[in-house]
Scaffold this active site. Sequence first.
Site, PDB file in Angstrom:
ATOM      1  N   LYS A 139      39.477  29.661  42.903  1.00  0.00           N
ATOM      2  CA  LYS A 139      38.415  29.328  44.089  1.00  0.00           C
ATOM      3  C   LYS A 139      37.338  29.920  43.931  1.00  0.00           C
ATOM      4  O   LYS A 139      36.440  29.608  42.744  1.00  0.00           O
ATOM      5  CB  LYS A 139      39.337  30.411  46.049  1.00  0.00           C
ATOM      6  CG  LYS A 139      40.602  29.582  45.565  1.00  0.00           C
ATOM      7  CD  LYS A 139      41.151  29.989  46.979  1.00  0.00           C
ATOM      8  CE  LYS A 139      42.226  29.655  47.614  1.00  0.00           C
ATOM      9  NZ  LYS A 139      42.245  29.426  49.069  1.00  0.00           N
ATOM     10  N   ALA A 247      37.470  37.453  35.812  1.00  0.00           N
ATOM     11  CA  ALA A 247      38.366  35.825  36.098  1.00  0.00           C
ATOM     12  C   ALA A 247      38.237  35.436  35.484  1.00  0.00           C
ATOM     13  O   ALA A 247      37.050  34.679  34.960  1.00  0.00           O
ATOM     14  CB  ALA A 247      37.358  35.482  37.463  1.00  0.00           C
ATOM     15  N   ALA A 262      35.273  35.010  32.973  1.00  0.00           N
ATOM     16  CA  ALA A 262      34.119  35.908  33.871  1.00  0.00           C
ATOM     17  C   ALA A 262      34.289  37.050  33.219  1.00  0.00           C
ATOM     18  O   ALA A 262      35.245  37.559  33.995  1.00  0.00           O
ATOM     19  CB  ALA A 262      33.710  35.078  34.851  1.00  0.00           C
ATOM     20  N   CYS A 278      37.318  34.197  44.795  1.00  0.00           N
ATOM     21  CA  CYS A 278      39.071  34.119  44.362  1.00  0.00           C
ATOM     22  C   CYS A 278      40.118  33.612  45.421  1.00  0.00           C
ATOM     23  O   CYS A 278      40.573  33.727  45.151  1.00  0.00           O
ATOM     24  CB  CYS A 278      40.014  34.673  43.349  1.00  0.00           C
ATOM     25  SG  CYS A 278      38.933  34.871  41.766  1.00  0.00           S
TER      26      CYS A 278
END
Length: 338
Positions: A139, A247, A262, A278
């Site tokens: 997301k 993430a 990341a 997310c």
Amino acid sequence: MGVISPFGLTNGANVAERSQLIAHLDAHSSDRVRNGRRADGERADVQWRWRVTRLTTSREALAVSELRFVRRGFGAEAVEYQVAWDEQRRVHAARFADEIPDTVLLLEHPPVYTAGRRTADSERPLDGTPVVDVDRGGKITWHGPGQLVGYPIQKLPRPVDVVAHVRRLEEALIRTCAEFGLETTRVEGRSGVWVLGDPVERRPALGGLSLDFDPRLTDEEFDPRLNGPEYAPSNAGQRREDRKIAAIGIRVAKGVTMHGFALNVNPDNKWFDRIIPCGIRDAGVASLANELGRDVTIAEVLPVVERHLTEVMANAELRPRVIEPKAVEKVTETTPAA
């Protein structure tokens, strides 16, 4: 003339250009290691890991490849997201054709929000801040200063085991955090690397209410973006909740990976407060610097990440995903009673 990639290829390079590149690397790959530091002491843009071997134009020789790290730009030289995305596509095409080894692009981005394919409108910035929609999974998230971004472009055996690839990235980042003295882990059903919070019963109450009435869990219309710092993702550590420090979002095309991870080193995590990071409403974000209570820089973390990515990928046995045969219902034929 096309845009020059870190590998010396122009965008849309023809076969002759690619062959010349391989021939150049064949003659000079070892020199790149010996001369890998400039006079000012800065690291070279390209560094090799695992082993340095002579490259040839043989696709078979590159099918099982070395792992190369390309340091693309940091700080004042941070790479615009679209530029890096275009670079990923060029490297992806070259890796698919077995013209280059598995390659990890490492860089920082200027501030930018990017949204994976599953991002809902209710998770985007409320003020209309631009968001780049990308072709990875996952997301919405934020990239920016103080965050180390890595794009591993790796050829995997088919059928591709996407989950195994994600787990390897998580493992390398978990080891990286551990080397800096921070214990991290995975959370079931949620990708990435996490700092675990306290058990629910030991966390401070929100708004003076019992956590049993946490509106984020019971009110489908509750929006933490509208309710101030008390519910902000950047303050999850103060609330002693689970918080994500790295993430991961990837895409696999033609058996070759794109996008990646990341790792929050020392960013301003308030950037995350404008979105639902997310798509997770009941947790937050963390950084190495905040969790350790001291300054940590990208320059410190960069070689550690490279080393652990190398260790994990070098020791991994890349295998095709196991496809379970479909269950066949056994039909028993019966004879009616006389």
